[in-house]
Scaffold this active site. Sequence first.
Site, mmCIF file in Angstrom:
data_model
loop_
_atom_site.group_PDB
_atom_site.id
_atom_site.type_symbol
_atom_site.label_atom_id
_atom_site.label_comp_id
_atom_site.label_asym_id
_atom_site.label_seq_id
_atom_site.Cartn_x
_atom_site.Cartn_y
_atom_site.Cartn_z
ATOM 1 N N HIS A 1 1.377 5.155 2.085
ATOM 2 C CA HIS A 1 1.347 5.977 3.616
ATOM 3 C C HIS A 1 1.108 7.373 3.206
ATOM 4 O O HIS A 1 1.824 7.903 2.391
ATOM 5 C CB HIS A 1 2.429 5.887 4.514
ATOM 6 C CG HIS A 1 2.716 4.391 4.967
ATOM 7 N ND1 HIS A 1 3.743 3.950 5.483
ATOM 8 C CD2 HIS A 1 1.821 3.146 5.150
ATOM 9 C CE1 HIS A 1 3.795 2.677 5.697
ATOM 10 N NE2 HIS A 1 2.382 2.255 5.760
ATOM 11 N N ASP B 1 -6.442 2.843 7.491
ATOM 12 C CA ASP B 1 -6.030 2.551 8.646
ATOM 13 C C ASP B 1 -5.754 3.879 9.375
ATOM 14 O O ASP B 1 -4.569 4.518 9.374
ATOM 15 C CB ASP B 1 -4.940 1.745 8.840
ATOM 16 C CG ASP B 1 -4.717 1.211 10.238
ATOM 17 O OD1 ASP B 1 -5.385 1.746 11.141
ATOM 18 O OD2 ASP B 1 -3.811 0.343 10.644
ATOM 19 N N GLY C 1 0.591 -1.102 0.072
ATOM 20 C CA GLY C 1 0.048 -0.102 -0.075
ATOM 21 C C GLY C 1 0.960 1.200 0.019
ATOM 22 O O GLY C 1 1.913 1.438 -0.340
ATOM 23 N N ASP D 1 14.607 -26.136 18.420
ATOM 24 C CA ASP D 1 14.232 -27.699 18.113
ATOM 25 C C ASP D 1 15.368 -28.518 17.489
ATOM 26 O O ASP D 1 15.272 -28.613 16.206
ATOM 27 C CB ASP D 1 12.968 -27.469 17.123
ATOM 28 C CG ASP D 1 12.135 -28.642 17.168
ATOM 29 O OD1 ASP D 1 12.171 -29.601 17.853
ATOM 30 O OD2 ASP D 1 11.210 -28.717 16.407
ATOM 31 N N LYS E 1 13.306 -21.502 22.765
ATOM 32 C CA LYS E 1 13.778 -22.720 23.074
ATOM 33 C C LYS E 1 13.410 -23.558 21.478
ATOM 34 O O LYS E 1 12.579 -23.473 20.706
ATOM 35 C CB LYS E 1 12.458 -23.691 23.598
ATOM 36 C CG LYS E 1 13.180 -25.039 24.161
ATOM 37 C CD LYS E 1 12.013 -25.621 24.934
ATOM 38 C CE LYS E 1 12.652 -26.736 25.508
ATOM 39 N NZ LYS E 1 13.107 -28.052 24.491
ATOM 40 N N THR F 1 2.673 1.920 15.951
ATOM 41 C CA THR F 1 3.653 2.328 15.166
ATOM 42 C C THR F 1 3.291 2.087 13.589
ATOM 43 O O THR F 1 2.705 1.179 13.310
ATOM 44 C CB THR F 1 4.993 1.518 15.502
ATOM 45 O OG1 THR F 1 4.775 0.064 15.557
ATOM 46 C CG2 THR F 1 5.214 1.733 17.036
#
Length: 647
Positions: free
Chosen positions: A183, A232, A181, A367, A365, A241
Site C-alpha cells: 500500500h 487499485d 502486495g 451443520d 445455521k 475500506t
Amino acid sequence: MPGSKLEVDGRFIAVTNLDKVMYPGDGTRKFDVLQYVLAVADAMLPHIASRPVTRKRRPHGTGSGPFFEKALPSGTPDWLARFTIAHADGKTIYPVARSAADLVWLAQMAALELHVPQWRIDLSGVGSAGDESRRTDRLVIDLDPGPDVGLHRCAEVALAIRDILADAGLVSYPVTSGGKGIHVYARFPAPVKSESARAVAKQIADSLAAAHPKDVTASMAKTARVSKVFLDWSQNTAAKTTLAPYSLRGSERPLVAAPRTWDELADPTLAQLDFRDVLDRIGESGDLLADLDPAIDPVITAPDTNEPDSNTVDLGEYRKSRSSRLAAEPGPTRVTGTTAGIRPMLAADEAIDGLTDDAWAFEGKWDGYRVLARHDDGDIRLWSRSGVDMTADFPELRELGSVLRGFDVVLDGEVVAYDAGGRTDFGLLASRNHRDDDYTLAYLVFDVVELNGTDLTATPWGKRRQILDELTPVIEAAAIAEVPPLLPGPGADAAEHARANGWEGIVAKRRASTYQPGRRSPDWRKHKNWNDIEVVIGGYRPGRGGRSGTIGSLLVGLPAETGLRYIGRVGTGFTDADLAALLAELKPLTIGRSPFVGTLDKPVASSATWVLPKLVADVRFMDWTSTGHLRHPSWRGIRRDKLPGDL
C-alpha cells in the site's frame, strides 16, 4: 488457561481462550495477539482513530475461514465508540477504535484484520451523512501483484508512484500489506472529498499503466492482471475500506500491514514482516507513518468502581458476581426440578429475504447435532431434539462442568465437527469414531433456556441473548464451547454471507419471540443453502466390483400415514469406513420383507436386503424427479439425535 479480565485504560475486558492457537503456521496464541495489540496501540491508533472499523474475524484461528463483520454485535461494551452509516438497505452501526482498550476488545473477539476507509469522521461531520460528504486528508493506492509477480516487482512500481507523488508535492509512505502486495499512502495538504482522492489515484494508476503496459494495469478485470501489478485506485472511494496499518493478517503466520522505508523497497530481498519484526522496528524507529495522520488525544476514562482494583481478576470471582446479578434481575416464574427432556424450539421453512435487523436477528445455521446441555453443580447432561440422551456420545463436553460452576443453566446449541479447513462437516461428525480425518469438535451455543432455577422460555429472545452475552466469557472458557456472533442483516445479506463461507444456511429469529419448546414456529425461520433431507433406511443392495462384500446403495424412505414411502437409493458419499460401520449396524436389523409401502421396481427389490426402519440418516440431493425420488442423492451420515417418528 482459563478466562480472566484484563485492565486496559481503566476498562476491564473479559479475555478467554488465551492458549488457543490463532496462527497454526508458527503456534501464535490468542495471548500473543493480545500482547501485540497492546504493544502496537500507540502507533496504530492515529491511523484508524476517526474511521469506522470493519472486521474480519477468525474465532477458530487462521486455519478456518474468516467471518466478515460490519455491524457491532449485541453485547458490545457501552464504552466503545460507535458511528452509524446509512446504506441502501438500512443503517449499520460500526465501532470506532480510540484507545488500546478498544483494540484489545476487538482482538478478544478474534477480529484479526481491521479495515478502515480513507475518509475521517471528524472531517465529514457526524451522523449518517451520505458518501458524497465524506472527506479525507490521505490517499492510498493498493498494489496487488498478479500471478507469478513477486514482491520486488511490486516495490519497483511503488517507487515509481513515489516519484509521481513527489512531483505533485505530496510525501508518500509505503506499507507492505502482509499479503502479497504493497500500500502506498500520501497526505493531502488540506482535506478533499473522497471522490477527488479517488480521481487523483485513478489518474496516477492510468498514467503508469499507459507508460508501462507490460508491467502495470489499472483495469479491474482479473484477466488483465496476469504477470502485471494491478494498481487499485478504487480504495479511495467512500464505500471502500483498506487493511489498516499495523493490522494483523489472516494468514498462516501473523503477518502485518507493516510501514516501511523507501530504502527498504529498493532492496531485492524485500519480504513481508510478522508482528515480532514490527514490534522490534517500533522499538528502534517508532512509527514510520507518524507524519501521515495527526496524533490523537488520549481517551481518559474514570475508574470503574464496579470492578476490583487490579489488572486481572479470577474467573471464579467474575462467575460469582455475574451469577448473583443475573439471578437477582426481575424475571419469569422460578421453576424447580430438571428440565432434561424439554424439546428445543424449531425454525419454520419460510422466506427471510425481507427481514430487517430492527425486528429480527440472524444466526448461522450449523451443520451438526442439535443438543441441549444442562449443567447442575459440575454435572453435564446432554440430550437431542428427540429427547435422546447424548451425554455419553460427547464426553468432551464434560469440560463445561468445570467452567460453569456457580451457574445451573440449560443451554441450547449445536455440536459440530470442523474439518481441517475450518468448515463444519456433518459426515465427519457422524462418522468420527471410525475415520482418521483430523477434526475439531465444538459446541456452538445460541440460546439459554434456564438460569439458576429461572425458566427463561417466556422471556423474549432479545433478553435471552443479553443473558447469553453476559455468560459468553464463562462458556468460552471451555475450549470446546463457543457463542457464535450474530450476522448483520438484512436477511438476504446474512444468507449471502453464510453461502460465501460455505455454511449450511442461516436462522432468522424474531427479537420479541419467546422460546416455544418442541414447536416449529414462524418466529424462527431457517434458510438453507443446500437441499438436505432426513430419511429412514429401509434396506440396502450389495456392492459390486470395488464394493464387493459390502453395501452398494441404501434404500431410503420417508414416513407417511400408511407406512414408509420409498424415495430412492443413495450410493455415493461414503468412505470405506462408513460402509463397514453401516453394514455392521444394519445386519442385526435384517427382516424378511420390505418395510416400504407399495411395490418397488423389480431390479431394486430382487437384490435388496430389508432392514427394520430404525435408523435416520442425513442425505444431500439436487432436486426431486417427476416420480418423487431423490435426484443425485449423496450420503452425509446417521442422525444419532433423531428417531423415525421425528420426521
